[in-house]
Design a protein around this motif. Sequence first.
Motif, PDB file in Angstrom:
ATOM      1  N   UNK A   2      65.754 -11.588 -12.594  1.00  0.00           N
ATOM      2  CA  UNK A   2      64.545 -10.714 -12.264  1.00  0.00           C
ATOM      3  C   UNK A   2      63.636 -11.107 -13.608  1.00  0.00           C
ATOM      4  N   UNK A   3      62.232 -11.072 -13.036  1.00  0.00           N
ATOM      5  CA  UNK A   3      61.301 -11.164 -13.896  1.00  0.00           C
ATOM      6  C   UNK A   3      60.826  -9.851 -14.507  1.00  0.00           C
ATOM      7  N   UNK A   4      59.939  -9.789 -15.778  1.00  0.00           N
ATOM      8  CA  UNK A   4      59.627  -8.576 -16.410  1.00  0.00           C
ATOM      9  C   UNK A   4      58.221  -8.570 -16.085  1.00  0.00           C
ATOM     10  N   UNK A   5      57.767  -7.125 -15.938  1.00  0.00           N
ATOM     11  CA  UNK A   5      56.500  -6.670 -15.623  1.00  0.00           C
ATOM     12  C   UNK A   5      56.152  -5.667 -16.749  1.00  0.00           C
ATOM     13  N   UNK A   6      55.232  -5.965 -17.684  1.00  0.00           N
ATOM     14  CA  UNK A   6      54.979  -4.871 -18.716  1.00  0.00           C
ATOM     15  C   UNK A   6      53.548  -4.307 -18.257  1.00  0.00           C
ATOM     16  N   UNK A   7      53.616  -2.844 -18.262  1.00  0.00           N
ATOM     17  CA  UNK A   7      52.357  -2.302 -17.599  1.00  0.00           C
ATOM     18  C   UNK A   7      51.787  -1.354 -18.696  1.00  0.00           C
ATOM     19  N   UNK A   8      50.626  -1.665 -19.116  1.00  0.00           N
ATOM     20  CA  UNK A   8      50.216  -0.996 -20.268  1.00  0.00           C
ATOM     21  C   UNK A   8      49.259   0.088 -19.916  1.00  0.00           C
ATOM     22  N   UNK A   9      49.946   1.656 -20.121  1.00  0.00           N
ATOM     23  CA  UNK A   9      48.932   2.608 -19.615  1.00  0.00           C
ATOM     24  C   UNK A   9      49.686   3.324 -18.687  1.00  0.00           C
ATOM     25  N   UNK A  10      49.551   4.837 -18.539  1.00  0.00           N
ATOM     26  CA  UNK A  10      50.432   5.284 -17.708  1.00  0.00           C
ATOM     27  C   UNK A  10      49.654   6.246 -16.844  1.00  0.00           C
ATOM     28  N   UNK A  11      48.546   5.910 -16.222  1.00  0.00           N
ATOM     29  CA  UNK A  11      47.532   6.485 -15.498  1.00  0.00           C
ATOM     30  C   UNK A  11      48.087   6.439 -13.890  1.00  0.00           C
ATOM     31  N   UNK A  12      47.136   6.743 -12.970  1.00  0.00           N
ATOM     32  CA  UNK A  12      47.405   6.661 -11.612  1.00  0.00           C
ATOM     33  C   UNK A  12      47.430   5.452 -11.184  1.00  0.00           C
ATOM     34  N   UNK A  13      46.729   4.365 -11.482  1.00  0.00           N
ATOM     35  CA  UNK A  13      46.799   3.200 -11.206  1.00  0.00           C
ATOM     36  C   UNK A  13      48.125   2.494 -11.645  1.00  0.00           C
ATOM     37  N   UNK A  14      48.668   2.623 -12.895  1.00  0.00           N
ATOM     38  CA  UNK A  14      49.833   2.184 -13.247  1.00  0.00           C
ATOM     39  C   UNK A  14      51.127   2.590 -12.506  1.00  0.00           C
ATOM     40  N   UNK A  15      51.010   4.191 -12.136  1.00  0.00           N
ATOM     41  CA  UNK A  15      52.221   4.999 -11.642  1.00  0.00           C
ATOM     42  C   UNK A  15      52.205   4.327 -10.264  1.00  0.00           C
ATOM     43  N   UNK A  16      51.281   4.130  -9.462  1.00  0.00           N
ATOM     44  CA  UNK A  16      51.334   3.550  -8.256  1.00  0.00           C
ATOM     45  C   UNK A  16      51.969   1.880  -8.129  1.00  0.00           C
ATOM     46  N   UNK A  17      51.452   1.304  -9.007  1.00  0.00           N
ATOM     47  CA  UNK A  17      52.142  -0.158  -9.216  1.00  0.00           C
ATOM     48  C   UNK A  17      53.325  -0.248  -9.440  1.00  0.00           C
ATOM     49  N   UNK A  18      53.745   0.802 -10.430  1.00  0.00           N
ATOM     50  CA  UNK A  18      55.363   0.768 -10.588  1.00  0.00           C
ATOM     51  C   UNK A  18      56.269   1.301  -9.644  1.00  0.00           C
TER      52      UNK A  18
END
Length: 396
Positions: A2-18
Amino acid sequence: MKKSVSIIGGGPAALLLAAFLDPQKFNVTIYEKNKTLGRKFLVAGKGGFNLTHSEPIAQLVDRYTPSHFLQEALLDFDNLDFQKWIDTMGIPTYIGSSKRIYPEIGIKPIEVLNAILDVLSKRGVTIQYQNTWTGWDSDHNLVFNDAIEVQSDYTVFALGGGSWKVTGSDGTWLELFKTQGIEVIPFKASNCAYGVNWNPDFIDLYEGNPLKNIAVSCGDKSQKGEVVLTRFGLEGNAIYAISPQIREELNDKQNATIFLDLKPTLSYDDLLHKLKKSTLKKTSEKLQKELKMSPAQIGLLKIYLSKETYLNSELLAQNIKKLPIEIMGFALLDEAISTTGGVNLNALDENFELKMLKNHFCIGEMIDLDAPTGGYLLQSCFSMGVYLARHLNSIP
């Protein structure tokens, strides 16, 4: 592996991405500076939690400025797709009289957020709280809290705009981006109150009064809706929707002129006919009884028009249809519902990847886009998050 994805910020765009990243391909971590996720998402819900808007997708796309940048993302995951998705999590929605889409009555914003977080938990998403991104090290690894270094195959910034600092969306990341030579634009208020130099006697009497069922225009844009008279000026959905046009005039001339159509359902000829055929003697009575105008609307006409104009049916009808109001400026940035500015669109490719930094992406309100209130900003965040997730999922 698996590759790693770091998402910085926890708003709606981040939540749907995750929520849409493939858990078989990626180890996903969200880094959030606060103790909880979705602070601005919850604050937005206090005034009526409209998640998106129900209008046809072609019309919805045109609500954004500029519209072309988001078109593919919005078509890929539109307002109906979002409704279907959130319904699968036990959050049914309904369309209100304003055509906005809300969770069914009784469902609180925190319940919506928790339903999304439950999806993330089931997909194995890791959330690291109280981790403030403070830049990169010399190898372009992420640095948090000025000490913690994180290596990541893919980095996604979802850092928000510059309004509502209490939620953590403070825009301080602009300077960090500048150090990398990434083109950014200073934040400006959008969907905010606009200043008007009211007559003191008028605003003392009518402060807080709404002007309902009117239309507001600036430049070539007009929007029906409602505005509220405040001591500072005007605010409300009708004026928010023409923010790009007002902002352009303010930038060019330091002031702007908007026009109020106080009776958009009636033509000039209709108004003139009603005024002239009325058997009432006083103009104010004609406006109140024949045209059903509110005291605040009548007061506005009286304060802006000369006595001669007010008593002349032709001129009065003209001003009812197109009353000029001078706008002096914006509300404070932190008081705005949203902001423009942030990452210049030219710095991103069609998949929201930074052209200067491979495998680094930006989504959400941190991008220099403008969207009116009414669920449009949230929908843009949802669509960007899903679009980027599907792009990353497609990479071999």
